[in-house]
Each structure stands twice: as C-alpha cells, then as structure tokens.
Motif scaffolding. Sequence first.
Motif, PDB file in Angstrom:
ATOM      1  N   LYS A   1       3.149 -40.250 -43.324  1.00 12.08           N
ATOM      2  CA  LYS A   1       3.133 -39.198 -44.341  1.00 12.08           C
ATOM      3  C   LYS A   1       2.491 -39.726 -45.608  1.00 12.08           C
ATOM      4  O   LYS A   1       2.670 -40.884 -45.977  1.00 12.08           O
ATOM      5  N   SER A   2       1.764 -38.823 -46.272  1.00 15.60           N
ATOM      6  CA  SER A   2       1.112 -39.206 -47.518  1.00 15.60           C
ATOM      7  C   SER A   2       1.940 -38.733 -48.699  1.00 15.60           C
ATOM      8  O   SER A   2       2.838 -37.904 -48.554  1.00 15.60           O
ATOM      9  N   SER A   3       1.589 -39.249 -49.857  1.00 17.97           N
ATOM     10  CA  SER A   3       2.320 -38.893 -51.070  1.00 17.97           C
ATOM     11  C   SER A   3       1.945 -37.508 -51.597  1.00 17.97           C
ATOM     12  O   SER A   3       2.603 -37.010 -52.496  1.00 17.97           O
TER      13      SER A   3
ATOM     14  N   ASN B   1     -10.366 -38.194 -62.561  1.00 20.48           N
ATOM     15  CA  ASN B   1     -10.187 -39.544 -63.086  1.00 20.48           C
ATOM     16  C   ASN B   1      -9.624 -40.456 -62.002  1.00 20.48           C
ATOM     17  O   ASN B   1      -9.884 -40.236 -60.831  1.00 20.48           O
ATOM     18  N   GLN B   2      -8.852 -41.463 -62.375  1.00 17.67           N
ATOM     19  CA  GLN B   2      -8.341 -42.421 -61.384  1.00 17.67           C
ATOM     20  C   GLN B   2      -7.226 -41.770 -60.563  1.00 17.67           C
ATOM     21  O   GLN B   2      -6.272 -41.254 -61.110  1.00 17.67           O
ATOM     22  N   VAL B   3      -7.374 -41.803 -59.231  1.00 18.30           N
ATOM     23  CA  VAL B   3      -6.401 -41.204 -58.319  1.00 18.30           C
ATOM     24  C   VAL B   3      -5.940 -42.273 -57.328  1.00 18.30           C
ATOM     25  O   VAL B   3      -6.764 -42.999 -56.773  1.00 18.30           O
ATOM     26  N   SER B   4      -4.620 -42.373 -57.132  1.00 17.16           N
ATOM     27  CA  SER B   4      -4.048 -43.298 -56.149  1.00 17.16           C
ATOM     28  C   SER B   4      -3.088 -42.525 -55.255  1.00 17.16           C
ATOM     29  O   SER B   4      -2.278 -41.749 -55.747  1.00 17.16           O
ATOM     30  N   LYS B   5      -3.185 -42.763 -53.959  1.00 22.78           N
ATOM     31  CA  LYS B   5      -2.317 -42.091 -52.993  1.00 22.78           C
ATOM     32  C   LYS B   5      -1.725 -43.144 -52.060  1.00 22.78           C
ATOM     33  O   LYS B   5      -2.355 -44.147 -51.740  1.00 22.78           O
ATOM     34  N   THR B   6      -0.516 -42.888 -51.618  1.00 18.99           N
ATOM     35  CA  THR B   6       0.189 -43.799 -50.718  1.00 18.99           C
ATOM     36  C   THR B   6       0.449 -43.101 -49.397  1.00 18.99           C
ATOM     37  O   THR B   6       0.811 -41.924 -49.374  1.00 18.99           O
TER      38      THR B   6
ATOM     39  N   GLU C   1       6.070 -49.066 -43.342  1.00 20.08           N
ATOM     40  CA  GLU C   1       4.959 -49.847 -43.876  1.00 20.08           C
ATOM     41  C   GLU C   1       4.162 -48.902 -44.772  1.00 20.08           C
ATOM     42  O   GLU C   1       4.115 -47.698 -44.517  1.00 20.08           O
ATOM     43  N   THR C   2       3.508 -49.421 -45.812  1.00 12.16           N
ATOM     44  CA  THR C   2       2.728 -48.565 -46.709  1.00 12.16           C
ATOM     45  C   THR C   2       1.304 -49.086 -46.850  1.00 12.16           C
ATOM     46  O   THR C   2       1.057 -50.289 -46.818  1.00 12.16           O
ATOM     47  N   ILE C   3       0.398 -48.126 -46.990  1.00 10.46           N
ATOM     48  CA  ILE C   3      -0.999 -48.417 -47.303  1.00 10.46           C
ATOM     49  C   ILE C   3      -1.394 -47.516 -48.460  1.00 10.46           C
ATOM     50  O   ILE C   3      -0.733 -46.498 -48.717  1.00 10.46           O
ATOM     51  N   ASN C   4      -2.455 -47.869 -49.163  1.00 13.21           N
ATOM     52  CA  ASN C   4      -2.865 -47.120 -50.346  1.00 13.21           C
ATOM     53  C   ASN C   4      -4.356 -46.848 -50.319  1.00 13.21           C
ATOM     54  O   ASN C   4      -5.132 -47.664 -49.814  1.00 13.21           O
TER      55      ASN C   4
END
Length: 157
Positions: free
Chosen positions: A86-88, A119-124, A136-139
Amino acid sequence: MKKSILLVAVLAAFTFTSCKDNAAEKVNQDNVAEAADRDATAGKFPKMEFATSVHDFGTIAQGTPVEHVFTFKNTGNAPLVIVDAKSSCGCTVPEYTKEPIAPGAEGELLVKFNGSGKNQVSKTVTVTANTAAGKETINIKAFVNAPDAAAPAGVIQ
C-alpha cells in the motif's frame, strides 16, 4: 463438621483414583513428529533485501505519469510471500509478485506515480510480507513542476 470431613475425603478419593491412567501412553507419536518439524522451522523467516529502497524520479512535469521497478532478493531461509503493498496516497500504485519467492530468488515491485502535487513530493510504499519484521518500506520522490499559471487579465508583464 462431619459433612465437611466427608466431603474432603470423597474429593481426595476421587482425585487419587482419577489420575491412575498414564498420560504418556495417550500421546500420539505422529503429533510429536509434526510438532518437532514445526518447531524446527519456526525460526526460519524470509528476508526481503531491496537493491535500493529509494528512487528519485528527478524533476517531472505535473501530471506526467512515471514508474519504477524495485528489485529485491529473498536472502532468508524460507519462501517469501507478499501479502499486500500500500502507498501513502492514491497517486502512487504498487504492483507486486503474487507467487512465493524462494530463498535466493529475486522478485519485483512496480511503483507507478501519476505526477500529482507540486514542488518536492515524497511517497512511501509499505510492503506487508511474512518477514520477521512483517513490514518493509520503500520510497519514491520527485520534484514536480507545476504548469506556468497564466498572468491575470489586465496585468502587463
């Protein structure tokens, strides 16, 4: 008083006569062997090792879909089973291997990002699997350029 002594005597007699069967004779040897096998494998877990756990898409235009394949290897000593990923947020969609991954084998996890935000986007992405940790997590990250807004009417540039 006589009744309570009689009651204690009856309970004592019942207790001593009910335990005359040998409990060891009632144990099923097939169950013992099965339990020994289960206990021997109880400490064996798969281990999910990603080649890289973070991917940077760099600078992208807003609304531009991008994707990346994360590769991982099962370095544990049991088959790896991914239960869920699942994503954030809804703008990121993970797709994963449904079949068990044998020890020493590799698998892939495809992550699609639709380029939303600015702008800056981060998703987990959180991967639920049968590893010792369980998750486990990836980004992924990107710098999303918003389209240039048109100048308001009547403004001279």
